[in-house]
Write a protein that holds these residues in place. Structure first.
Motif, short mmCIF file in Angstrom:
data_model
loop_
_atom_site.label_atom_id
_atom_site.label_comp_id
_atom_site.label_asym_id
_atom_site.label_seq_id
_atom_site.Cartn_x
_atom_site.Cartn_y
_atom_site.Cartn_z
N HIS A 208 0.86 -1.18 0.00
CA HIS A 208 0.00 0.00 0.00
C HIS A 208 0.90 1.23 0.00
O HIS A 208 2.10 1.14 0.22
N TRP A 209 0.31 2.40 -0.27
CA TRP A 209 1.11 3.62 -0.37
C TRP A 209 0.33 4.82 0.14
O TRP A 209 -0.88 4.78 0.29
N MET A 210 1.08 5.88 0.39
CA MET A 210 0.51 7.16 0.78
C MET A 210 1.17 8.25 -0.07
O MET A 210 2.28 8.06 -0.56
N ARG A 211 0.49 9.36 -0.19
CA ARG A 211 1.06 10.50 -0.90
C ARG A 211 1.13 11.68 0.05
O ARG A 211 0.18 11.95 0.79
N ALA A 212 2.23 12.39 0.04
CA ALA A 212 2.42 13.56 0.90
C ALA A 212 3.14 14.63 0.10
O ALA A 212 3.87 14.34 -0.85
N SER A 213 2.94 15.88 0.47
CA SER A 213 3.62 16.97 -0.21
C SER A 213 5.07 17.05 0.27
O SER A 213 5.39 16.70 1.40
N LYS A 214 5.93 17.53 -0.63
CA LYS A 214 7.34 17.69 -0.25
C LYS A 214 7.47 18.72 0.86
O LYS A 214 8.35 18.60 1.72
N GLN A 215 6.58 19.75 0.87
CA GLN A 215 6.64 20.75 1.93
C GLN A 215 6.35 20.12 3.29
O GLN A 215 7.02 20.42 4.29
N THR A 216 5.35 19.23 3.33
CA THR A 216 5.00 18.60 4.61
C THR A 216 6.15 17.74 5.12
O THR A 216 6.50 17.78 6.29
N LEU A 217 6.76 16.99 4.22
CA LEU A 217 7.87 16.13 4.64
C LEU A 217 9.05 16.96 5.11
O LEU A 217 9.81 16.54 5.98
N SER A 218 9.23 18.16 4.53
CA SER A 218 10.34 19.02 4.92
C SER A 218 10.05 19.79 6.20
O SER A 218 10.92 20.00 7.03
N ASP A 219 8.78 20.24 6.35
CA ASP A 219 8.44 21.10 7.47
C ASP A 219 8.31 20.34 8.78
O ASP A 219 8.62 20.87 9.84
N VAL A 220 7.82 19.13 8.73
CA VAL A 220 7.60 18.35 9.95
C VAL A 220 8.44 17.09 9.87
O VAL A 220 8.11 16.15 9.15
N ASN A 369 2.87 9.68 -11.66
CA ASN A 369 2.06 10.53 -12.52
C ASN A 369 2.58 11.97 -12.51
O ASN A 369 3.72 12.21 -12.89
N ASP A 370 1.77 12.92 -12.03
CA ASP A 370 2.20 14.32 -12.03
C ASP A 370 2.70 14.77 -10.66
O ASP A 370 2.66 15.96 -10.33
N ASP A 371 3.19 13.82 -9.83
CA ASP A 371 3.69 14.17 -8.50
C ASP A 371 4.77 15.25 -8.58
O ASP A 371 4.79 16.18 -7.77
N PHE A 372 5.69 15.10 -9.53
CA PHE A 372 6.84 16.01 -9.59
C PHE A 372 6.39 17.46 -9.78
O PHE A 372 6.89 18.36 -9.11
N THR A 373 5.45 17.69 -10.69
CA THR A 373 5.02 19.06 -10.95
C THR A 373 4.08 19.59 -9.88
O THR A 373 3.81 20.79 -9.83
N ARG A 374 3.57 18.71 -9.04
CA ARG A 374 2.70 19.14 -7.95
C ARG A 374 3.41 19.12 -6.60
O ARG A 374 2.79 19.28 -5.56
N ASN A 375 4.71 18.90 -6.60
CA ASN A 375 5.49 18.84 -5.36
C ASN A 375 4.95 17.75 -4.43
O ASN A 375 4.86 17.95 -3.21
N LYS A 376 4.58 16.62 -5.01
CA LYS A 376 4.10 15.50 -4.24
C LYS A 376 5.14 14.39 -4.24
O LYS A 376 5.96 14.27 -5.16
N VAL A 377 5.10 13.56 -3.21
CA VAL A 377 5.98 12.40 -3.11
C VAL A 377 5.11 11.19 -2.75
O VAL A 377 4.30 11.27 -1.83
#
Length: 404
Positions: A208-220, A369-377
């Motif tokens: 299974h997987w989860m998606r998180a923003s790069k900002q969230t992973l960096s900020d917390v 998919n479009d994770d890179f352009t949406r700052n998603k990981v």
């Protein structure tokens, strides 16, 4: 020394410090001159004492001025001002902000620390001048309080193994006709037969997987570790269910319970209790030549057994003050909510079945998919394993009979 109202406190403090250092050097020179003459036995002239008194007086005056300026600087005020500048004014006039405003670049920031002034000057009252009640926030405890997690235990009962391929082949004995007998000299010896079937099982993927923003992973910083732990916990949760009840359809494992032998009391016992039933199940496995090594049941069923009392109200096996690991008839009792309530599994876990890990549980990250352009990981957790049950007779499965 009179303070110049046209200069800032910082400028005057620098000038006063310089004058103070000069007067200090003068006093020091007079003292060294006096000590030198005294060492030679020369008499000190009256002018030296007067000169020293004058220098000390000037130095003390400068010290008082310097103390006053330092206090103003600590309060953030200007010399000669009746009030202090606002925090906003002081922030926009700071060198750090001016530098940032002159050349703003991505990732840069400007900050001024007002913590000391806030602690000293702000009140927490809701009314009256200076009241800051609406601006006072509750204390935030760092981190995230996780949800409760189930302890995984079934895997630890089973024999571990590794595989480099997706298919596991093994031969399983299905019958043995033992015709061994006493033989007289010259007589024909009896023949015994063994029946074997070839069994194949393959590794299955749990993921299974989860998606998180790069900002969230960096900020917390804790978010990443929580995501990792939650994903791994999810794998273990599903794995334990599959090890017990996987039905071998599609991508399901072939679990122990569907292959286990149904309980059938090998001997008759009057007024059979739950404790008696567990003992008879262990005996049934032993008679299949596989001595039991563990017992698996739902926590509610174990609590029922621990709470059993005799006619005088004494616990039969339970001990409210005990801290030993749960055991029954010398076998470890593993409680898990993955086991259905009112059901019990007894068997030779360390010999009758084996786990084969092809991919150990792992975490991977990447762009989908479009994770890179949406700052998603995308964060993925997966494992690949197979379960081989060598001897179904070594596992006995039944119910306590308390639930209809």
């Amino acid at each position: 020394m009179a303070l110049d109202d046209t200069k800032t406190a910082e400028q005057m403090a620098a000038e006063v410090k310089a004058d103070f250092a000069s007067k200090f050097d003068a006093v020091k020179a007079i003292a060294e001159d006096a000590l030198g003459k005294a060492a030679k036995g020369e008499e000190l002239a009256n002018g030296i004492k007067e000169k020293a008194d004058e220098a000390l007086t000037e130095m003390n005056g400068l010290k008082a001025s310097l103390d006053e300026l330092e206090q103003k600087l600590a309060r953030g005020g200007q010399a000669g001002e009746e009030g202090c500048k606002t925090f906003g004014e002081r922030f926009t006039e700071s060198e750090e902000f001016k530098s940032f405003a002159a050349n703003p670049r991505k990732g840069d920031s400007a900050s001024v620390n007002f913590e000391a002034e806030l602690k000293a000057d702000l009140t927490t009252t809701t009314g009256g001048a200076g009241g800051m009640g609406a601006a006072v926030h509750s204390t935030h405890i760092p981190g995230i309080m996780p949800l409760p997690q189930r302890r995984m235990t079934v895997r630890n009962l089973l024999m571990p193994g590794r595989t480099d391929g997706p298919l596991i082949d093994f031969d399983r004995e299905t019958g043995f006709a033992n015709n061994a007998d006493m033989v007289a000299e010259g007589d024909l010896k009896p023949q015994s037969d063994i029946t074997v079937e070839e069994v194949q099982t393959r590794t299955k993927v749990i993921a299974h997987w989860m998606r998180a923003s790069k900002q969230t992973l960096s900020d917390v910083a804790q978010i990443r570790s929580i995501i990792d732990n939650r994903l791994l916990y999810g794998l273990g949760f599903k794995e334990e269910q599959q090890l017990l009840y996987g039905d071998n359809t599609g991508e399901n494992l072939h679990g122990i319970v569907p292959q286990a032998t149904a309980y059938s009391a090998p001997i008759a016992v009057g007024s059979e209790t739950s404790i008696d039933k567990v003992r008879l199940m262990a005996l049934q496995a032993t008679l299949a030549e596989y001595p039991s090594t563990g017992i698996v049941m739902h926590p509610s069923d174990w609590a029922f057994i621990e709470l059993l009392k005799d006619s005088e109200g004494r616990y039969i096996i339970g001990n409210p003050q005990g801290s030993l690991a749960p055991t029954l008839w010398g076998l470890p009792v593993v409680t898990t909510q993955a086991m259905q309530i009112d059901k019990v599994l007894v068997g030779a876990f360390d010999m009758g079945a084996q786990i084969f890990d092809q991919w150990s549980a792992r975490i991977e990250t990447g762009f989908q998919n479009d994770d890179f352009t949406r700052n998603k990981v995308t964060v993925l957790a997966e494992e690949r394993l197979a379960l081989a049950v060598y001897r179904p007779e070594s596992f006995i499965y039944g119910d306590f009979g308390r639930v209809a």
